[in-house]
Design a protein around this motif. Structure first.
Motif, PDB file in Angstrom:
ATOM      1  N   LEU A 211      -3.894  -8.764 -39.808  1.00 37.28           N
ATOM      2  CA  LEU A 211      -4.060  -8.273 -38.437  1.00 37.28           C
ATOM      3  C   LEU A 211      -3.419  -6.909 -38.221  1.00 37.28           C
ATOM      4  O   LEU A 211      -3.650  -6.261 -37.205  1.00 37.28           O
ATOM      5  CB  LEU A 211      -3.474  -9.277 -37.447  1.00 37.28           C
ATOM      6  N   ALA A 212      -2.588  -6.483 -39.163  1.00 37.09           N
ATOM      7  CA  ALA A 212      -1.889  -5.185 -39.100  1.00 37.09           C
ATOM      8  C   ALA A 212      -0.930  -5.105 -37.923  1.00 37.09           C
ATOM      9  O   ALA A 212      -0.607  -4.021 -37.449  1.00 37.09           O
ATOM     10  CB  ALA A 212      -2.889  -4.013 -39.071  1.00 37.09           C
ATOM     11  N   THR A 213      -0.458  -6.262 -37.464  1.00 40.45           N
ATOM     12  CA  THR A 213       0.546  -6.318 -36.405  1.00 40.45           C
ATOM     13  C   THR A 213       1.752  -7.095 -36.916  1.00 40.45           C
ATOM     14  O   THR A 213       1.752  -7.646 -38.021  1.00 40.45           O
ATOM     15  CB  THR A 213      -0.004  -7.007 -35.143  1.00 40.45           C
ATOM     16  N   TYR A 214       2.779  -7.186 -36.071  1.00 41.29           N
ATOM     17  CA  TYR A 214       3.989  -7.914 -36.451  1.00 41.29           C
ATOM     18  C   TYR A 214       3.697  -9.396 -36.745  1.00 41.29           C
ATOM     19  O   TYR A 214       4.458 -10.061 -37.454  1.00 41.29           O
ATOM     20  CB  TYR A 214       5.037  -7.806 -35.345  1.00 41.29           C
ATOM     21  N   VAL A 215       2.603  -9.918 -36.218  1.00 42.67           N
ATOM     22  CA  VAL A 215       2.276 -11.333 -36.399  1.00 42.67           C
ATOM     23  C   VAL A 215       2.101 -11.681 -37.872  1.00 42.67           C
ATOM     24  O   VAL A 215       2.486 -12.766 -38.317  1.00 42.67           O
ATOM     25  CB  VAL A 215       0.994 -11.695 -35.614  1.00 42.67           C
ATOM     26  N   THR A 216       1.555 -10.765 -38.648  1.00 43.52           N
ATOM     27  CA  THR A 216       1.303 -11.024 -40.066  1.00 43.52           C
ATOM     28  C   THR A 216       2.128 -10.112 -40.963  1.00 43.52           C
ATOM     29  O   THR A 216       1.788  -9.904 -42.130  1.00 43.52           O
ATOM     30  CB  THR A 216      -0.206 -10.852 -40.385  1.00 43.52           C
ATOM     31  N   GLN A 217       3.210  -9.582 -40.441  1.00 45.83           N
ATOM     32  CA  GLN A 217       4.064  -8.671 -41.212  1.00 45.83           C
ATOM     33  C   GLN A 217       5.021  -9.431 -42.110  1.00 45.83           C
ATOM     34  O   GLN A 217       5.707 -10.357 -41.666  1.00 45.83           O
ATOM     35  CB  GLN A 217       4.866  -7.767 -40.277  1.00 45.83           C
ATOM     36  N   GLU A 218       5.064  -9.040 -43.371  1.00 50.13           N
ATOM     37  CA  GLU A 218       6.112  -9.526 -44.255  1.00 50.13           C
ATOM     38  C   GLU A 218       7.422  -8.882 -43.824  1.00 50.13           C
ATOM     39  O   GLU A 218       7.471  -7.665 -43.607  1.00 50.13           O
ATOM     40  CB  GLU A 218       5.804  -9.148 -45.707  1.00 50.13           C
ATOM     41  N   PRO A 219       8.496  -9.658 -43.654  1.00 48.50           N
ATOM     42  CA  PRO A 219       9.760  -9.079 -43.185  1.00 48.50           C
ATOM     43  C   PRO A 219      10.176  -7.864 -44.002  1.00 48.50           C
ATOM     44  O   PRO A 219      10.249  -7.924 -45.228  1.00 48.50           O
ATOM     45  CB  PRO A 219      10.753 -10.231 -43.343  1.00 48.50           C
ATOM     46  N   GLY A 220      10.394  -6.765 -43.306  1.00 45.05           N
ATOM     47  CA  GLY A 220      10.849  -5.543 -43.945  1.00 45.05           C
ATOM     48  C   GLY A 220       9.750  -4.671 -44.507  1.00 45.05           C
ATOM     49  O   GLY A 220      10.009  -3.546 -44.952  1.00 45.05           O
ATOM     50  N   ASN A 221       8.505  -5.148 -44.500  1.00 46.87           N
ATOM     51  CA  ASN A 221       7.400  -4.370 -45.063  1.00 46.87           C
ATOM     52  C   ASN A 221       6.700  -3.621 -43.937  1.00 46.87           C
ATOM     53  O   ASN A 221       5.826  -4.156 -43.260  1.00 46.87           O
ATOM     54  CB  ASN A 221       6.411  -5.291 -45.785  1.00 46.87           C
ATOM     55  N   GLU A 222       7.079  -2.377 -43.739  1.00 52.03           N
ATOM     56  CA  GLU A 222       6.516  -1.581 -42.659  1.00 52.03           C
ATOM     57  C   GLU A 222       5.038  -1.264 -42.873  1.00 52.03           C
ATOM     58  O   GLU A 222       4.306  -0.981 -41.926  1.00 52.03           O
ATOM     59  CB  GLU A 222       7.306  -0.267 -42.507  1.00 52.03           C
ATOM     60  N   ASP A 223       4.588  -1.349 -44.125  1.00 48.83           N
ATOM     61  CA  ASP A 223       3.194  -1.026 -44.423  1.00 48.83           C
ATOM     62  C   ASP A 223       2.233  -2.079 -43.873  1.00 48.83           C
ATOM     63  O   ASP A 223       1.033  -1.842 -43.773  1.00 48.83           O
ATOM     64  CB  ASP A 223       2.999  -0.888 -45.935  1.00 48.83           C
ATOM     65  N   ASN A 224       2.764  -3.255 -43.526  1.00 43.64           N
ATOM     66  CA  ASN A 224       1.923  -4.313 -42.973  1.00 43.64           C
ATOM     67  C   ASN A 224       1.563  -4.093 -41.513  1.00 43.64           C
ATOM     68  O   ASN A 224       0.710  -4.798 -40.968  1.00 43.64           O
ATOM     69  CB  ASN A 224       2.615  -5.674 -43.081  1.00 43.64           C
ATOM     70  N   VAL A 225       2.237  -3.144 -40.864  1.00 48.55           N
ATOM     71  CA  VAL A 225       2.004  -2.894 -39.440  1.00 48.55           C
ATOM     72  C   VAL A 225       1.454  -1.488 -39.277  1.00 48.55           C
ATOM     73  O   VAL A 225       2.045  -0.512 -39.751  1.00 48.55           O
ATOM     74  CB  VAL A 225       3.307  -3.051 -38.623  1.00 48.55           C
ATOM     75  N   ASN A 226       0.316  -1.376 -38.615  1.00 49.23           N
ATOM     76  CA  ASN A 226      -0.311  -0.080 -38.419  1.00 49.23           C
ATOM     77  C   ASN A 226      -1.125  -0.142 -37.135  1.00 49.23           C
ATOM     78  O   ASN A 226      -2.125  -0.864 -37.060  1.00 49.23           O
ATOM     79  CB  ASN A 226      -1.202   0.266 -39.619  1.00 49.23           C
ATOM     80  N   PHE A 227      -0.674   0.601 -36.121  1.00 46.25           N
ATOM     81  CA  PHE A 227      -1.302   0.505 -34.799  1.00 46.25           C
ATOM     82  C   PHE A 227      -2.775   0.895 -34.840  1.00 46.25           C
ATOM     83  O   PHE A 227      -3.595   0.342 -34.089  1.00 46.25           O
ATOM     84  CB  PHE A 227      -0.550   1.381 -33.788  1.00 46.25           C
ATOM     85  N   ALA A 228      -3.141   1.829 -35.721  1.00 46.02           N
ATOM     86  CA  ALA A 228      -4.540   2.244 -35.806  1.00 46.02           C
ATOM     87  C   ALA A 228      -5.386   1.169 -36.475  1.00 46.02           C
ATOM     88  O   ALA A 228      -6.458   0.791 -35.986  1.00 46.02           O
ATOM     89  CB  ALA A 228      -4.655   3.563 -36.558  1.00 46.02           C
ATOM     90  N   ASN A 229      -4.903   0.639 -37.603  1.00 47.29           N
ATOM     91  CA  ASN A 229      -5.660  -0.367 -38.332  1.00 47.29           C
ATOM     92  C   ASN A 229      -5.835  -1.650 -37.530  1.00 47.29           C
ATOM     93  O   ASN A 229      -6.843  -2.359 -37.680  1.00 47.29           O
ATOM     94  CB  ASN A 229      -4.975  -0.703 -39.654  1.00 47.29           C
ATOM     95  N   ALA A 230      -4.856  -1.947 -36.678  1.00 48.18           N
ATOM     96  CA  ALA A 230      -4.931  -3.167 -35.873  1.00 48.18           C
ATOM     97  C   ALA A 230      -6.147  -3.171 -34.956  1.00 48.18           C
ATOM     98  O   ALA A 230      -6.570  -4.233 -34.479  1.00 48.18           O
ATOM     99  CB  ALA A 230      -3.647  -3.338 -35.065  1.00 48.18           C
ATOM    100  N   ASN A 231      -6.731  -2.008 -34.725  1.00 52.12           N
ATOM    101  CA  ASN A 231      -7.920  -1.926 -33.878  1.00 52.12           C
ATOM    102  C   ASN A 231      -9.147  -2.569 -34.514  1.00 52.12           C
ATOM    103  O   ASN A 231     -10.167  -2.750 -33.836  1.00 52.12           O
ATOM    104  CB  ASN A 231      -8.231  -0.462 -33.548  1.00 52.12           C
ATOM    105  N   TRP A 232      -9.066  -2.909 -35.797  1.00 48.95           N
ATOM    106  CA  TRP A 232     -10.231  -3.522 -36.447  1.00 48.95           C
ATOM    107  C   TRP A 232     -10.649  -4.792 -35.716  1.00 48.95           C
ATOM    108  O   TRP A 232     -11.845  -5.091 -35.642  1.00 48.95           O
ATOM    109  CB  TRP A 232      -9.966  -3.809 -37.920  1.00 48.95           C
ATOM    110  N   TRP A 233      -9.661  -5.518 -35.180  1.00 49.71           N
ATOM    111  CA  TRP A 233      -9.994  -6.783 -34.523  1.00 49.71           C
ATOM    112  C   TRP A 233     -10.859  -6.552 -33.276  1.00 49.71           C
ATOM    113  O   TRP A 233     -11.896  -7.204 -33.107  1.00 49.71           O
ATOM    114  CB  TRP A 233      -8.735  -7.556 -34.161  1.00 49.71           C
ATOM    115  N   GLU A 234     -10.448  -5.636 -32.424  1.00 48.50           N
ATOM    116  CA  GLU A 234     -11.228  -5.350 -31.217  1.00 48.50           C
ATOM    117  C   GLU A 234     -12.608  -4.805 -31.583  1.00 48.50           C
ATOM    118  O   GLU A 234     -13.614  -5.159 -30.954  1.00 48.50           O
ATOM    119  CB  GLU A 234     -10.484  -4.348 -30.339  1.00 48.50           C
ATOM    120  N   LEU A 235     -12.657  -3.957 -32.606  1.00 40.44           N
ATOM    121  CA  LEU A 235     -13.944  -3.426 -33.058  1.00 40.44           C
ATOM    122  C   LEU A 235     -14.853  -4.551 -33.562  1.00 40.44           C
ATOM    123  O   LEU A 235     -16.067  -4.556 -33.315  1.00 40.44           O
ATOM    124  CB  LEU A 235     -13.721  -2.395 -34.164  1.00 40.44           C
ATOM    125  N   CYS A 236     -14.259  -5.501 -34.242  1.00 44.13           N
ATOM    126  CA  CYS A 236     -15.014  -6.634 -34.757  1.00 44.13           C
ATOM    127  C   CYS A 236     -15.552  -7.502 -33.618  1.00 44.13           C
ATOM    128  O   CYS A 236     -16.721  -7.920 -33.643  1.00 44.13           O
ATOM    129  CB  CYS A 236     -14.116  -7.459 -35.683  1.00 44.13           C
TER     130      CYS A 236
END
Length: 272
Positions: free
Chosen positions: A234-259
């Motif tokens: 989901l590219a949000t904190y919901v699916t973020q591995e603790p400490g892995n900042e690469d799992n969170v990306n505000f732009a990529n998270a838009n894929w869900w709304e686009l879908c």
């Protein structure tokens, strides 16, 4: 969530079901779409970040969800063609559940991430075509998916992932390696998203699949994001591995709304 065991011949496999309960407010309960989710995991494991969180996200949109616990690489047998046979078995089982759970069988989605996308892409090419289906699965498939959603997809095992020896374990038959090569007019519309900086699965996978769909005039929507690594879910904190900042990306998270917008365009979800 409930677990259910199904069987194809002598092969048993498990699914997780996320059925939406009837609201009870209406004399006639509306039928709901269904998403069958194939998480990633390199065919080594089933990635949890692409399982329950995705299922619950679909549930929040009024869509039933099933997580397919598909076969992984083992010493006993390759993944293919068993994975396609089990998925076909699952789809036939869904037909038997339609009345009980108010499933709209005309709005069934296959959803894949990474290696799970390879399963979805192969099903969309090989199992929607009667000639190739008959060689793999000796029963009629009673429910065919309406559309597909694939994220950071593995499409072609020769484009940089995996190493050749790992590809041979997935299937020693190269017939199953390049999903784009088997697309036909029977294949279903597909939503595709990935980042161009994916260092695990090259973005060329998304290109070759969408290009072949374009040539065949099969509806698709392709979104490529400028940055971000592989496996962000989901590219949000919901699916973020603790400490892995690469799992969170505000732009990529838009894929869900686009879908979700795409599902409305396809008339799988209501537009209002």
């Amino acid at each position: 969530m409930a677990k259910q065991q199904l069987e194809f011949k002598n092969s048993k496999f498990e699914i997780e079901t996320y059925w939406l309960d009837p609201l009870g407010d209406y004399e006639n309960e509306p039928k709901k779409p269904l998403a069958i989710i194939c998480p990633g995991g390199a065919y080594k494991f089933i990635a949890g970040r692409e399982a329950q969180p995705i299922a619950l996200k679909f549930a929040s949109e009024g869509i039933h969800a099933i997580v397919f616990d598909y076969p992984l690489i083992s010493d006993e047998r390759p993944v293919y063609p068993l994975v396609l046979q089990e998925l076909a078995t699952l789809l036939n089982w869904v037909k038997d559940q339609a009345d009980m759970h108010n499933i709209d069988l005309d709005k069934v989605l296959l959803v894949g991430f990474s290696a799970g996308s390879h399963i979805v892409a192969n099903f969309n090419t090989l199992m929607t075509n009667e000639k190739t289906r008959a060689k793999i699965f000796d029963e009629e498939i009673m429910v065919q998916p309406t559309a597909n959603i694939i994220g950071y997809p593995v499409i072609d095992l020769t484009l940089g992932w995996p190493e050749e020896d790992w590809a041979m374990k997935i299937s020693p038959d190269i017939f199953y390696w390049q999903a784009q090569e088997h697309l036909t007019q029977d294949s279903k519309p597909t939503f595709i998203w990935q980042t161009v900086t994916d260092q695990t699965v090259p973005v060329m996978n998304s290109f070759v699949y969408s290009q072949k769909m374009e040539l065949l005039k099969i509806p698709y929507e392709l979104h490529l994001f400028a940055s971000g690594g592989h496996g962000s879910s989901l590219a949000t904190y919901v699916t973020q591995e603790p400490g892995n900042e690469d799992n969170v990306n505000f732009a990529n998270a838009n894929w869900w709304e686009l879908c979700i917008n795409w599902l409305k365009v396809r008339n799988i979800l209501p537009k209002n």
